[in-house]
Design a protein around this motif. Structure first.
Motif, PDB file in Angstrom:
ATOM      1  N   ILE A   1      51.833  22.608  24.035  1.00 46.76           N
ATOM      2  CA  ILE A   1      50.301  22.595  23.451  1.00 46.76           C
ATOM      3  C   ILE A   1      49.673  23.802  23.763  1.00 46.76           C
ATOM      4  O   ILE A   1      48.804  24.240  23.295  1.00 46.76           O
ATOM      5  CB  ILE A   1      49.780  21.181  24.156  1.00 46.76           C
ATOM      6  CG1 ILE A   1      50.643  19.830  23.393  1.00 46.76           C
ATOM      7  CG2 ILE A   1      48.173  21.094  23.879  1.00 46.76           C
ATOM      8  CD1 ILE A   1      50.159  18.595  24.120  1.00 46.76           C
ATOM      9  N   SER A   2      49.919  24.071  25.047  1.00 42.55           N
ATOM     10  CA  SER A   2      49.247  25.172  25.833  1.00 42.55           C
ATOM     11  C   SER A   2      49.318  26.424  24.856  1.00 42.55           C
ATOM     12  O   SER A   2      48.350  27.463  24.538  1.00 42.55           O
ATOM     13  CB  SER A   2      49.639  25.369  27.124  1.00 42.55           C
ATOM     14  OG  SER A   2      49.256  24.529  28.005  1.00 42.55           O
ATOM     15  N   ARG A   3      50.482  26.881  24.422  1.00 42.66           N
ATOM     16  CA  ARG A   3      50.877  27.898  23.613  1.00 42.66           C
ATOM     17  C   ARG A   3      50.023  27.828  22.223  1.00 42.66           C
ATOM     18  O   ARG A   3      49.671  28.750  21.606  1.00 42.66           O
ATOM     19  CB  ARG A   3      52.374  27.904  23.308  1.00 42.66           C
ATOM     20  CG  ARG A   3      52.997  29.113  22.597  1.00 42.66           C
ATOM     21  CD  ARG A   3      52.415  30.561  23.317  1.00 42.66           C
ATOM     22  NE  ARG A   3      52.971  31.715  22.333  1.00 42.66           N
ATOM     23  CZ  ARG A   3      52.493  32.804  22.830  1.00 42.66           C
ATOM     24  NH1 ARG A   3      51.858  33.107  23.640  1.00 42.66           N
ATOM     25  NH2 ARG A   3      52.831  34.039  22.070  1.00 42.66           N
ATOM     26  N   MET A   4      50.303  26.508  21.704  1.00 46.68           N
ATOM     27  CA  MET A   4      49.584  26.606  20.479  1.00 46.68           C
ATOM     28  C   MET A   4      47.988  26.855  20.566  1.00 46.68           C
ATOM     29  O   MET A   4      47.325  27.218  19.375  1.00 46.68           O
ATOM     30  CB  MET A   4      49.869  24.928  20.002  1.00 46.68           C
ATOM     31  CG  MET A   4      51.105  24.697  19.538  1.00 46.68           C
ATOM     32  SD  MET A   4      51.266  22.953  18.871  1.00 46.68           S
ATOM     33  CE  MET A   4      50.597  22.856  17.708  1.00 46.68           C
ATOM     34  N   VAL A   5      47.534  26.223  21.674  1.00 48.48           N
ATOM     35  CA  VAL A   5      46.049  26.314  21.772  1.00 48.48           C
ATOM     36  C   VAL A   5      45.799  27.901  21.848  1.00 48.48           C
ATOM     37  O   VAL A   5      45.058  28.365  21.442  1.00 48.48           O
ATOM     38  CB  VAL A   5      45.574  25.825  22.992  1.00 48.48           C
ATOM     39  CG1 VAL A   5      44.142  26.050  23.459  1.00 48.48           C
ATOM     40  CG2 VAL A   5      45.552  24.237  22.817  1.00 48.48           C
ATOM     41  N   TYR A   6      46.601  28.617  22.680  1.00 54.01           N
ATOM     42  CA  TYR A   6      46.430  30.035  22.910  1.00 54.01           C
ATOM     43  C   TYR A   6      46.429  30.659  21.503  1.00 54.01           C
ATOM     44  O   TYR A   6      45.629  31.422  21.191  1.00 54.01           O
ATOM     45  CB  TYR A   6      47.478  30.621  23.651  1.00 54.01           C
ATOM     46  CG  TYR A   6      47.340  32.055  23.895  1.00 54.01           C
ATOM     47  CD1 TYR A   6      46.601  32.870  24.845  1.00 54.01           C
ATOM     48  CD2 TYR A   6      48.520  32.933  23.378  1.00 54.01           C
ATOM     49  CE1 TYR A   6      46.587  34.059  24.881  1.00 54.01           C
ATOM     50  CE2 TYR A   6      48.466  34.312  23.602  1.00 54.01           C
ATOM     51  CZ  TYR A   6      47.563  34.896  24.364  1.00 54.01           C
ATOM     52  OH  TYR A   6      47.374  36.254  24.529  1.00 54.01           O
TER      53      TYR A   6
ATOM     54  N   GLN B   1      46.244  29.489  18.445  1.00 54.25           N
ATOM     55  CA  GLN B   1      45.221  28.867  17.690  1.00 54.25           C
ATOM     56  C   GLN B   1      43.754  29.270  17.887  1.00 54.25           C
ATOM     57  O   GLN B   1      43.079  29.459  16.661  1.00 54.25           O
ATOM     58  CB  GLN B   1      45.390  27.446  17.367  1.00 54.25           C
ATOM     59  CG  GLN B   1      46.774  27.082  16.646  1.00 54.25           C
ATOM     60  CD  GLN B   1      46.813  27.287  15.200  1.00 54.25           C
ATOM     61  OE1 GLN B   1      45.976  27.530  14.575  1.00 54.25           O
ATOM     62  NE2 GLN B   1      48.173  27.713  14.603  1.00 54.25           N
ATOM     63  N   VAL B   2      43.560  29.505  19.124  1.00 50.27           N
ATOM     64  CA  VAL B   2      42.083  29.415  19.348  1.00 50.27           C
ATOM     65  C   VAL B   2      41.814  31.124  20.039  1.00 50.27           C
ATOM     66  O   VAL B   2      41.161  31.718  19.384  1.00 50.27           O
ATOM     67  CB  VAL B   2      41.945  28.611  20.566  1.00 50.27           C
ATOM     68  CG1 VAL B   2      40.436  28.710  21.118  1.00 50.27           C
ATOM     69  CG2 VAL B   2      41.992  27.026  19.960  1.00 50.27           C
ATOM     70  N   TYR B   3      42.632  31.468  21.019  1.00 45.38           N
ATOM     71  CA  TYR B   3      42.343  32.535  21.513  1.00 45.38           C
ATOM     72  C   TYR B   3      42.878  33.915  20.674  1.00 45.38           C
ATOM     73  O   TYR B   3      42.434  34.903  20.833  1.00 45.38           O
ATOM     74  CB  TYR B   3      43.035  32.725  22.984  1.00 45.38           C
ATOM     75  CG  TYR B   3      42.320  31.779  23.983  1.00 45.38           C
ATOM     76  CD1 TYR B   3      41.128  32.100  24.397  1.00 45.38           C
ATOM     77  CD2 TYR B   3      43.043  30.456  24.382  1.00 45.38           C
ATOM     78  CE1 TYR B   3      40.337  31.139  25.318  1.00 45.38           C
ATOM     79  CE2 TYR B   3      42.420  29.676  25.044  1.00 45.38           C
ATOM     80  CZ  TYR B   3      40.931  30.063  25.681  1.00 45.38           C
ATOM     81  OH  TYR B   3      40.654  29.081  26.515  1.00 45.38           O
ATOM     82  N   GLN B   4      44.074  33.684  19.957  1.00 50.50           N
ATOM     83  CA  GLN B   4      44.613  34.783  19.167  1.00 50.50           C
ATOM     84  C   GLN B   4      44.435  34.496  17.655  1.00 50.50           C
ATOM     85  O   GLN B   4      45.174  34.974  16.789  1.00 50.50           O
ATOM     86  CB  GLN B   4      46.324  34.630  19.540  1.00 50.50           C
ATOM     87  CG  GLN B   4      46.645  35.118  20.903  1.00 50.50           C
ATOM     88  CD  GLN B   4      46.319  36.379  21.115  1.00 50.50           C
ATOM     89  OE1 GLN B   4      46.848  37.363  20.391  1.00 50.50           O
ATOM     90  NE2 GLN B   4      45.524  36.906  22.250  1.00 50.50           N
ATOM     91  N   HIS B   5      43.381  33.548  17.425  1.00 53.83           N
ATOM     92  CA  HIS B   5      43.224  33.498  15.824  1.00 53.83           C
ATOM     93  C   HIS B   5      42.834  34.581  15.098  1.00 53.83           C
ATOM     94  O   HIS B   5      43.479  34.827  14.068  1.00 53.83           O
ATOM     95  CB  HIS B   5      42.119  32.265  15.799  1.00 53.83           C
ATOM     96  CG  HIS B   5      41.734  32.080  14.352  1.00 53.83           C
ATOM     97  ND1 HIS B   5      40.732  32.749  13.833  1.00 53.83           N
ATOM     98  CD2 HIS B   5      42.069  31.207  13.734  1.00 53.83           C
ATOM     99  CE1 HIS B   5      40.578  32.111  12.533  1.00 53.83           C
ATOM    100  NE2 HIS B   5      41.158  31.101  12.301  1.00 53.83           N
TER     101      HIS B   5
END
Length: 626
Positions: free
Chosen positions: A36-41, A43-47
């Motif tokens: 989940i953390s990787r997905m957030v990173y 999807q959000v931070y590397q979007h």
């Protein structure tokens, strides 16, 4: 004996199971948290980063090449045009096996070794990702059919319809227009690469090279969406290219054709200039070559034949050929003498057929054995007496001859848009000291006085000097281009030489009248060219020595190899009043100027001044070459 039994500890096993389950569950929770953390990173931070990368995978920027400008003659006839052509294009990013694709193409199209090499160079050439390379141009129907049948084996290969340069007059205008050919890596180092993205041809010589930036135009840009195989799905954005400007030349295609015909069978050059504008009406160098061969890629055998030929078909004799101007400069020598006060119109000498320097045993001979007797200035020009001009050159000296001749364009390139033209050589005392590490000798001045020795001039320079004479000293730089688009090129430029103002304007009349007598009097060296003429020509013949002969030896062309025989020259303008055309004719190794060059000049004069209602001869020439 009784069997030993072991009883299970159910409580212990249950506790162990619970511990293991807890550890497994914890690991799963941790892994889920990491995921989940990787997905957030991502999807959000590397979007933004990955959105851009995704767009790059499906969207590409393609260059749209501009349409090259046309080249027309002074009457609007097409000299260089663009015709549709089917070309073989290749995008290496879409090919899984680049070399394999090239091998298949070479096999099905039956290419020779050089064609294979050229195709590989184009395929591997440096360019932007997903930009296509031109492998072959002007595909025929058979080649297109073979490629279509084998399409499944040719990933990254496309057939595109494009415009390709064509020269309808072929060899007739080759040395004027030059030609375009495929862009090389060396070419790209001298241009703005971004402006040549998607462009496969560039001007290599002549007008095509000199006006490359004007003719090329400005590249357009297209953003397209593609699928996984690189096929275009839609156009997202587009900036249209700016076509190149068309050029209108001073050149007259009919006169060019007439000059080519007049010089047929000879090696030589003709340059004709309009005195009022400096416009080059005809520029011929023979033999010539077909510029269309270079557009799509000339084969090695034909190219080798062109560059190794003794006749130098690719050498532009009209602007780069250096020849002794011979007797064509005697009118200018006469002007120099009149201006310096060394002679006047009545100055006479007795010609025994030779001239000697003081304390020198060598004889500097007149072309006529036995001499011409009493010779004044007019007669010296009319019969082309060498002895008179030996006397004149000796009395003037090289220090006065050199600067005076430079004013007429000798020894410098005065053209407006022909930077590749040779400057020739107008010798001087300083030049010889620097170039030959030797002092200047009086005998060398005598040779210069009859247009021989170190003096070298191009046909363009000789024609320019005649235009100046026709204008009575008014300078208009020779130029080939008349209009860029709809705008005329101004006659006077910043670099235009100063007009030649004589101390006595009647000197022009004296010299010009002598040149008229060269053609129209019964003693003139060019009298035969005046038969049947209904306009007045001012001209001067010349015979340039190629091979030196010994003292006392008589020149016999039958005993000399053809390549060492004299050059024939003629220079002049017509009509005498309000001149419309000035020209220079040089015919290599063909004998005397009066017997060879003068008749050729007459044909060119007639073609321009005696216009007929007959259908354009140049148009016939174009149809004959198709």
């Amino acid at each position: 004996m009784s069997e030993k039994r072991t009883f299970k500890n159910l409580d212990l096993e249950f506790r162990l199971f619970k511990e293991r389950m807890f550890v497994a569950f914890a690991i799963v929770i941790v892994l889920i948290f990491v995921l989940i953390s990787r997905m957030v990173y991502l999807q959000v931070y590397q979007h933004d980063i990955y959105t851009t990368k995704s767009d790059k995978n499906r969207m590409h920027v393609r260059a749209i090449p501009p349409t090259r400008g046309l080249i027309l003659d002074r009457k609007g006839r097409m000299l260089a045009e663009n015709l549709p052509s089917y070309n073989l294009m290749f995008v290496r990013e879409q090919a899984k096996d680049i070399q394999g694709v090239l091998d298949v193409l070479a096999e099905i199209l039956e290419l020779d070794k050089k064609q294979k090499t050229d195709m590989a160079e184009q395929a591997y050439s440096q360019r932007r990702p997903f930009h296509s390379a031109l492998l072959l141009s002007q595909l025929n129907e058979k080649q297109i059919a073979k490629i279509s049948v084998n399409r499944y084996r040719l990933s990254g290969v496309e057939i595109e319809a494009q415009l390709i340069r064509h020269y309808p007059y072929g060899p007739m205008t080759a040395h004027v227009l030059g030609y375009v050919s495929r862009i090389s890596e060396k070419d790209l180092t001298n241009v703005d690469r971004s402006q040549y993205a998607g462009t496969y041809y560039i001007g290599k010589s002549g007008i095509e090279r000199q006006y490359e930036e004007t003719l090329h135009g400005r590249v357009g840009v297209q953003t397209v969406e593609t699928n996984a195989r690189g096929r275009i799905l839609s156009v997202l954005d587009e900036t249209l290219p700016q076509p190149g400007e068309s050029l209108t030349l001073h050149l007259d295609a009919d006169l060019q054709y007439a000059a080519i015909r007049a010089l047929s069978g000879f090696r030589g050059a003709i340059v004709a200039i309009e005195p009022s504008t400096g416009g080059i009406l005809a520029m011929v160098s023979t033999p010539s070559f077909d510029p269309n061969l270079f557009v799509s890629g000339i084969d090695s055998k034909t190219y080798r034949q062109l560059i190794t030929s003794r006749d130098l078909p690719m050498f532009n004799r009209s602007i780069r050929g250096n020849y002794p101007p011979a007797s064509t400069i005697k009118a200018f020598m006469a002007l120099a003498g009149l201006e310096a006060g060394v002679i006047n119109r009545n100055t006479s000498i007795e010609d025994p057929g030779w001239f000697q320097l003081p304390n020198d045993k060598r004889f500097y001979r007149n072309w006529k054995r036995g001499g011409h007797g009493t010779v004044n200035l007019n007669r010296a020009i009319v019969v082309s007496n060498d002895t008179y001009f030996y006397h004149l050159a000796f009395n003037l000296g090289i220090d006065r001859i050199h600067p005076f001749m430079e004013r007429f364009g000798f020894g410098v390139n005065t053209s407006l848009d022909l930077p590749q033209a040779s400057a020739g050589l107008m010798p001087s005392r300083e030049w010889k000291k620097g170039a030959r590490k030797s002092p200047w000798f009086p005998g060398e001045t005598l040779s210069v006085g009859i247009g021989q020795g170190y003096w070298q001039a191009t046909p363009l320079q000789i024609a320019t000097s005649m235009a100046l004479l026709a204008n009575r000293g008014k300078w208009v730089q020779p130029r080939i281009v008349k209009q860029v688009g709809d705008e005329d090129i101004p006659l006077k430029q910043d670099g235009t030489p100063d007009d030649i103002v004589l101390s006595d304007p009647t000197h022009w009349d004296q010299v010009i009248q002598a040149m008229v007598d060269v053609v129209h009097s019964r003693h003139g060296t060019a009298r035969k060219m005046s038969r049947g003429v209904d306009y007045i020509i001012a001209g001067k013949t010349g015979t340039a020595q190629v091979k030196s002969i010994k003292q006392g030896e008589v020149y016999d062309e039958n005993k000399i190899a053809e390549r060492y025989r004299d050059h024939a020259l003629f220079a002049g303008f017509a009509p005498r009043d309000n001149p419309k055309i000035a020209l220079a004719v040089v015919v290599e190794n063909s004998g005397g100027g009066s017997s060879t060059a003068a008749p050729i000049a007459r044909m060119v004069f007639d073609a321009y001044l005696k216009k007929t209602d007959e259908k354009s001869s140049s148009e016939k020439a174009v149809k004959g070459s198709q």
